[in-house]
Each structure stands twice: as C-alpha cells, then as structure tokens.
Design a protein around this motif. Structure first.
Motif, PDB file in Angstrom:
ATOM      1  N   VAL A  53      -8.013   7.341 -19.950  1.00 56.20           N
ATOM      2  CA  VAL A  53      -7.578   8.266 -21.009  1.00 56.20           C
ATOM      3  C   VAL A  53      -6.642   7.511 -21.942  1.00 56.20           C
ATOM      4  O   VAL A  53      -5.615   6.980 -21.506  1.00 56.20           O
ATOM      5  N   GLU A  54      -6.993   7.463 -23.226  1.00 56.10           N
ATOM      6  CA  GLU A  54      -6.182   6.734 -24.213  1.00 56.10           C
ATOM      7  C   GLU A  54      -5.632   7.713 -25.242  1.00 56.10           C
ATOM      8  O   GLU A  54      -6.360   8.556 -25.767  1.00 56.10           O
ATOM      9  N   ILE A  55      -4.327   7.579 -25.531  1.00 52.59           N
ATOM     10  CA  ILE A  55      -3.692   8.423 -26.554  1.00 52.59           C
ATOM     11  C   ILE A  55      -4.139   7.956 -27.938  1.00 52.59           C
ATOM     12  O   ILE A  55      -3.985   6.784 -28.282  1.00 52.59           O
ATOM     13  N   ASP A  56      -4.697   8.870 -28.719  1.00 52.66           N
ATOM     14  CA  ASP A  56      -5.139   8.535 -30.073  1.00 52.66           C
ATOM     15  C   ASP A  56      -3.928   8.384 -30.993  1.00 52.66           C
ATOM     16  O   ASP A  56      -2.931   9.085 -30.853  1.00 52.66           O
ATOM     17  N   ARG A  57      -4.065   7.471 -31.944  1.00 56.79           N
ATOM     18  CA  ARG A  57      -2.989   7.205 -32.920  1.00 56.79           C
ATOM     19  C   ARG A  57      -1.671   6.914 -32.185  1.00 56.79           C
ATOM     20  O   ARG A  57      -0.624   7.496 -32.489  1.00 56.79           O
ATOM     21  N   THR A  73      -4.163  14.015 -29.786  1.00 57.13           N
ATOM     22  CA  THR A  73      -5.422  14.064 -29.049  1.00 57.13           C
ATOM     23  C   THR A  73      -5.561  12.818 -28.178  1.00 57.13           C
ATOM     24  O   THR A  73      -4.804  11.852 -28.320  1.00 57.13           O
ATOM     25  N   VAL A  74      -6.557  12.852 -27.291  1.00 57.96           N
ATOM     26  CA  VAL A  74      -6.858  11.710 -26.433  1.00 57.96           C
ATOM     27  C   VAL A  74      -8.358  11.484 -26.440  1.00 57.96           C
ATOM     28  O   VAL A  74      -9.151  12.386 -26.732  1.00 57.96           O
ATOM     29  N   THR A  75      -8.743  10.254 -26.133  1.00 55.96           N
ATOM     30  CA  THR A  75     -10.145   9.884 -25.977  1.00 55.96           C
ATOM     31  C   THR A  75     -10.330   9.338 -24.562  1.00 55.96           C
ATOM     32  O   THR A  75      -9.497   8.574 -24.076  1.00 55.96           O
ATOM     33  N   LEU A  80     -17.601   5.605 -32.434  1.00 59.21           N
ATOM     34  CA  LEU A  80     -18.048   6.949 -32.075  1.00 59.21           C
ATOM     35  C   LEU A  80     -17.019   8.026 -32.382  1.00 59.21           C
ATOM     36  O   LEU A  80     -17.353   9.207 -32.383  1.00 59.21           O
ATOM     37  N   GLY A  81     -15.756   7.654 -32.610  1.00 56.86           N
ATOM     38  CA  GLY A  81     -14.746   8.630 -32.986  1.00 56.86           C
ATOM     39  C   GLY A  81     -13.782   8.939 -31.859  1.00 56.86           C
ATOM     40  O   GLY A  81     -13.970   8.552 -30.708  1.00 56.86           O
ATOM     41  N   MET A  82     -12.730   9.715 -32.211  1.00 56.33           N
ATOM     42  CA  MET A  82     -11.663  10.047 -31.279  1.00 56.33           C
ATOM     43  C   MET A  82     -11.835  11.473 -30.769  1.00 56.33           C
ATOM     44  O   MET A  82     -12.720  12.211 -31.186  1.00 56.33           O
ATOM     45  N   ASN A  83     -10.947  11.833 -29.821  1.00 58.57           N
ATOM     46  CA  ASN A  83     -10.887  13.190 -29.267  1.00 58.57           C
ATOM     47  C   ASN A  83     -12.225  13.598 -28.654  1.00 58.57           C
ATOM     48  O   ASN A  83     -12.775  14.653 -28.969  1.00 58.57           O
TER      49      ASN A  83
END
Length: 737
Positions: free
Chosen positions: A387-391, A470-472, A502-505
């Motif tokens: 799980v990676e924190i976006d931004r 959000t997270v990815t 492919l994008g985030m969240n």
C-alpha cells in the motif's frame, strides 16, 4: 491488624481530617479572593489601555484625514480661494468633502469651514457671516490661538434654535492662514462606542480631559471638575497625544476592599488550627507507633535494600514504605514497557526477514516465531500486498511528523478492520516511509479471490471516506511457501511501479500488469522532431510533444521506463543546444535544472506531462523573445523619434506603430518599457501635455483648439489627461499662469 486497632486509628485521625479540611477551605477561599483581585487588576489595566488606544486611534485618524484633505484636496483649496460666497459650485464641491469625512468617520457630528477673507462660515451647506454663527466666540478664540488642535469637551450648536450638544473639537488652520476647518466629535457617540467594551453594571470607566473635566459627566460644569468614580480606581492611563486620562475600576470596589481586610484574621486562624492539629497528630502517633513499626520491620525483611537517601526506617517510616512500593512498581512498569517495545521491534524485524529472505527458517522455527507474536497459524496460501500513499511529498508537507505517524497507524488499523469484516487475517508493517507492506492469509476455498477483492475494495472505500488523501495498492500472486511469498512481494512491488501509467487510488494486481510496448525507434523519431522544432522556434514542437506523451501513454510503461524515455529526451536536448549560441545554452541549462528538481515528486504520467510541458513552453517563449529582441531592439530609437515628431497624430497608438514598423504590439510595449524606461502611453501623453502647456503659455488660443492641435479630438479626454499629469484642469492652469 485487628478491628480494635482499626477503630482506634480511625477515631484518632478523624479530627485531623476535619481540621485539615477546614484549613483547605479557608486557604482555598482566601487564594480564590486574592486571585480574583489580581485578575480584576489585570482586566482593568487591559480595559484602560484598550479605551485609551481606541480614543487615540479615533482622534489621530480624524486628525490625519482632515490634515490630508487640507494639504491635498484641490476642492477644499479652491473653496478658500473662491471669489466669494456666491460661488455655488465651490460650495457643492466642499460639501462633498465634508460628507465624505462624516461617512468615513461616524464619530464626527459636524464640520464647518471658516474663511477669513470674507468672514464666512460654511456649515450644513450654507454660508453665514461669522458674527451670526452661534459658535462665533469659539472661532475668534481659535483665530487668536492658531496652535490649538484638539479642544476639550464643550457645548456646540450649529443653529441658534438648536439644542447644544457636548462635543470635543479639532481645529485645523488652512494653508497660508486663509481660514479654519473645525471638526466636532459627538461625545455621546464616543461614549457609546467605548461602553461596548465593558459591562457598566460591574465596571466603570472615567475619561478625564486635560483640563480636569470628566467626559462621561452628562451635566458638565462650566469650570470643569471630574465626576467622582463609582468605585475604587484600579488602573489609570494618560494619553501622550490628547492629554486625556482614563480611569477604570470595579463598581463595588469598596465592598471588595472591606472583604479583603479579613485576610489577616483568616491567616491567624489557619495558623492556630495547624498548630492544634500538629499537637494532636504527635500525641496520637506516639500511641499507635507499634503497629506501624511491625509493618516497617516486615518490609525491611522482604526488601533487598533500603531506598537511597534514608538513614533509618525509624526516622521516616511512611516514606520508607512509599519509596519501597514505588520502586517495585516502577521496576515492574519499566520491565513491561521494555518487553512490549522489544516485542514490537522483534515482530517488525521478523516481518522483514520473512519477506526479504535474509534468514532461513525451518518449519519448527517459523511456527515458534508465529506463535510468539500471536500470529495466525500458517496455511498453504499467502499473498503480499503493498500500500503506497499517493502524493507523499504533499502528504509530508500538509501534516506534522506526529500527525503522519498517527495517520499511518490509521491506515494499518483500517486494513486490519477490513480484513476482519471478511473473516480474513492480515499482518501489516511500515517498512518504508510511504509504503505499507502486508501479508494476507487466504483460505483454501474457491471464494478466496472474492474475499481478497472485498478486503481491498472495502479498504479503499474507507480510506477515501475518512481520510483526505488516497492510496494505491499493488498485489502479488498467491504463494504456498516462503519462496513463493518473497516472489509475491516482488510481483506486488512491480505492479505498483505501473501506477504512473494506470493511475492512483486503485488496486493494481500483478495479473493486470500489461506487457509494455516500448518501441524505442518510434520514441527516438518523435523526440528528434520535437527537439529540432524547438531549436528552430517552430510552433509544431507542441504537436510533437503531445505525440510523444501519447506514445508513452499507449505503451503502458512502468515508472522507470518512463524515466528512461525522458532521460533520452534530455540527452537530445543537451546535444542540440550545445550547437547553439551561449545565451540559448544558458536558457536550456536553467530549464533543465527545474526539470530535474521536479522529476523527484511526480507520480503519474499526467504529472510528468504537465511538468515537461510548462518547462518546454517557457523555454520556447524565452527563445522566441530572445530572437525577436535581437531583431527589433535596433528599431526602438527610431520608433521613439517617430513618436516625438508625430505625437499630435490622433491615430497614433501601439497598433498603429506595430503596423508601421511590423512589430507585435505586445512585444513593442515590452520594448518601450525595457529600453526607454516608460510605457508608450506615458511617453505619448507626456509629449502632448508639455506641448499643450507651452501653447497655453505662449498663445491666447482656445483650450479646445490646443487640445486638437496636440492630438486629442475629444476635449474630455484631453481634460482628464491634463489633470492627471499636471494636477489641475487646463482652465485652472491657464488662470494660474
């Protein structure tokens, strides 16, 4: 200890309890009263300072505005230089000035103007002789004393039949001694404004003028004299500007003072009670010493050593008992805390060893470790997710370090709750700053994939609902042994690398990662066309730029592959700009530096596209401006000479010059500012107005004819421009010369 001893001890110390309670009540109320007095003093001091600050600011603001109008307002100056009282237009203009002052300063009750040359007072829109004005005596007194500024409170009425009002007055002399401007501030309005700062039923405020009069006295004596305060004065402030003094206090100050006189009696009574209590405690303690001695002896027998700093249990038995128990409790608590901290660190270290394969485990060792950390028993199906924190850079800026730790704990907890809702087990640890690694236990049933999807979708939904970021999630394949578990970690990390495309969240499964279509030849072809167009300042570079990023998007590359493509683009730029003059190389060097700093934080392809687009667009504009500057800078002196010779041409404008000299109007305006030091419009108006002043000085021609001769076909435009530059209208300027 038997019941008889318990009852004896209770009856012995019960009187002490009442004595101590009584003392505490007395001390509490005494300290409470003293604290209230201190707070009252502070509050009154603050109130007095605020009232004084409000008075000074209000009077200074009015004085400053009036003085500014006297010095700068042409309408006011025109009134004092008007031909006579029948100059209606001058009266209307000065009435607008008075009305504007009243609107801006609600404290102002009235304003009247005194003109010495014809002894006229202008008040309420009417001009009357000074001798007929009700305030004539005050005017004569102010005329004989020109240094007066603020006059203490007095009675004023603008009309003979009007009732007098209490006011304080500002007197300002006009330039050249042509008259006075008198501003009356309504004392009642000033008082209401200040009364909003405090509660009159509890606090009083007196404002004493420099002559000793009380501004709050509704029946002011003719000779002054302050109205006595309604209570004890707690604070006093004197203004260095107006000379007024502000006094504040509590209305019932005498009652408070009377109550505080009992302080010495209360203190003496408390001392007496304390002495009686000490005597009683000593007497009772001597009678009940033996049971306590037995307890101390027992503790000394059990304890390994005495508390440092105590010489003997007989000197301070209760302290000995307390310190021994506290030491035992502290040792137990420290041991428990260290054990829990070590357990957390050991669990995290075991997690890393399990995923990274830095330590080999036998089946027995693995089972023992899982049991030690209260983890579920090993089944034959595991899966790793990342799980990676976006931004994350923005996340680090928005939240303090403590808040970041708390939010990361929330992310871990929400993941565990989402798994528990689906009756699954998960083990999550923060191994890096922005990534949470987790192991999800899967059952042998055919519904395990369905459970996995529900856990992850529920997790994303809760994060989006309760958190501001959000997270990815990247997921690996299902593993049946430790080797497969480590392979699942690599697959999850690899899947997360495709977040850029492919994008985030969202959830990116290793099975959803497409095959990259990295056609290097097509990229090189587009990059070459883009760099060549940029070098030649050809606007088609935008089309090639869009095509390059469309190719990157269609190829579905990982983040590293995208970075490799961008590095290839930078290499072409470096090679092409190395052949250009030095100034172009410096432009590219500055742009390249900004790009490198920005490349550290981008996460998705749109971020990379926007970063490169803004940098390349700015670079293209700078190159175009540099080329245009070299081409047209030599013509600017010729253009200036043309403006000086043809300033009277009504059609002369930036567009006219751009058509004549074939230069872009916006760029021409920039050249005027950079090379000449002023705008084109300012240069043109300056020449026209100087010529108009010369014609008015040397000829008797009509102003309308002069306006047309210097290039203004509309007289209103000429009148407005002349007034803006010179400060007065053309007609007034001609009269002055």
């Amino acid at each position: 200890m038997n019941n008889n001893w318990f009852r004896r001890l209770l009856l012995s110390y019960l009187p002490v309890f009442f004595i101590v309670t009584t003392i505490l009540f007395i001390i509490f109320f005494q300290l409470f009263n003293e604290q209230n007095r201190k707070e009252a003093l502070k509050a009154n001091e603050f109130l007095a300072s605020q009232v004084m600050q409000y008075l000074d600011n209000s009077l200074r603001s009015i004085d400053f505005k009036v003085l500014r109008e006297i010095l700068t307002n042409p309408d006011l100056k025109n009134y004092y230089t008007a031909a006579g009282s029948d100059d209606v237009y001058a009266g209307i203009q000065v009435l607008e000035v008075i009305d504007e002052l009243k609107i801006n300063f609600p404290l102002i009750d009235s304003i009247y103007l005194v003109r010495y040359k014809d002894n006229i007072v202008f008040s309420n829109g009417k001009a009357v002789p000074i001798e007929e004005f009700p305030d004539a005596s005050f005017i004569e007194e102010s005329r004989s004393n020109p240094t007066r500024k603020w006059v203490d409170f007095r009675n004023f009425k603008a009309l003979p039949l009007q009732s007098a009002q209490q006011v304080v007055t500002l007197v300002r002399g006009m330039e050249g001694g042509t008259g006075l401007m008198v501003v009356n501030v309504d004392l009642q309005t000033l008082r209401k404004s200040i009364m909003q700062m405090y509660a009159p039923e509890y606090t009083f405020v007196n404002v004493i003028s420099s002559s000793g009069g009380n501004l709050w006295d509704e029946h002011l004596p003719e000779s002054g004299g302050a109205k006595p305060a309604s209570g004890e004065v707690f604070s006093t402030f004197t203004s260095s500007y107006s000379g007024w003094k502000v006094e504040t206090g509590i209305n019932n100050g005498k009652v408070v003072k009377f109550a505080l006189q009992f302080y010495n009696i209360w203190f003496a009574f408390a001392i007496a009670v304390v002495l009686i209590g000490v005597i009683w405690v000593v007497y009772v303690t001597r009678r009940n010493y033996k049971p306590i001695q037995q307890i101390v002896t027992l503790i000394q027998t059990v304890a390994s050593q005495k508390q440092p700093g105590t010489s003997s249990a007989k000197e301070n038995e209760f302290r000995f008992i307390q310190n021994t128990l506290e030491r035992m409790i502290d040792q137990t608590k420290q041991y428990q805390e260290k054990y829990e901290e070590n357990l957390i660190l050991q669990k995290k270290y075991f997690f890393q060893e399990l995923l990274e394969g830095t330590r080999p485990f036998t089946d027995g060792e693995l089972q023992a470790e899982m049991t030690k950390f209260k983890l579920p028993e090993l089944d034959c199906r595991w899966m790793v997710m990342v799980v990676e924190i976006d931004r994350y850079p923005q996340f680090a800026v928005d939240y303090h370090q403590h808040d970041q730790t708390l939010l990361k704990f929330v992310l871990s907890t929400v993941l565990q709750e989402s798994a528990q809702q689906e009756e699954a087990d998960v083990w999550a640890e923060w191994i890096s700053e922005r990534r949470l690694y987790a192991i999800l236990w899967l059952s042998e049933t055919a519904l395990s994939e369905q459970v996995e999807r529900k856990v992850l979708s529920g997790y994303l939904e809760k994060v989006g609902q309760y958190l501001n970021f959000t997270v990815t999630i990247g997921t690996g394949g299902v593993a049946t042994d430790l080797r497969g578990l480590r392979a699942s970690l690599k697959e999850a990390s690899h899947a997360l690398d495709y977040k850029a495309a492919l994008g985030m969240n969202r959830v990116i499964s290793c099975g959803e990662v497409p095959d990259s279509k990295n056609d290097v030849y097509e990229f090189l072809k587009t990059i070459s066309l883009l760099v060549q167009a940029m070098r030649l300042s050809d606007e088609t570079w935008e089309k090639h730029f869009e095509r390059l990023f469309d190719q990157i998007s269609a190829s579905v590359l990982s983040r590293q592959e995208m970075m490799n493509t961008v590095q290839l683009l930078f290499q072409h730029y470096n090679r092409e700009f190395a052949e250009l003059p030095r100034e172009y190389q410096e432009l590219w060097s500055a742009s390249f530096g900004r790009l490198l700093r920005g490349l550290e934080d981008w996460e998705v392809l749109d971020d990379l596209r926007l970063l490169c687009w803004e940098t390349f667009r700015e670079l293209a504009e700078q190159m175009q401006a540099m080329r245009c500057s070299k081409k047209h800078r030599t013509h600017i002196l010729e253009i200036r000479k043309y403006v000086e010779e043809n300033y009277n041409n009504p059609e002369l404008s930036l567009n006219y010059l751009s058509d004549l000299f074939d230069i872009n109007p916006k760029y021409l305006s920039k050249l005027f500012k950079d090379e000449i030091g002023e705008k084109f419009v300012d240069l043109l108006i300056s020449h026209r107005i100087e010529r108009a002043k010369q014609l008015m000085l040397e000829t008797d021609r009509a102003i309308q004819e002069i306006s047309e001769e210097v290039g203004y076909t509309n007289y209103n435009s000429f009148n407005r421009a002349f007034k803006n530059v010179v400060g007065v209208a053309p007609s007034d300027y001609r009269k002055a010369i």
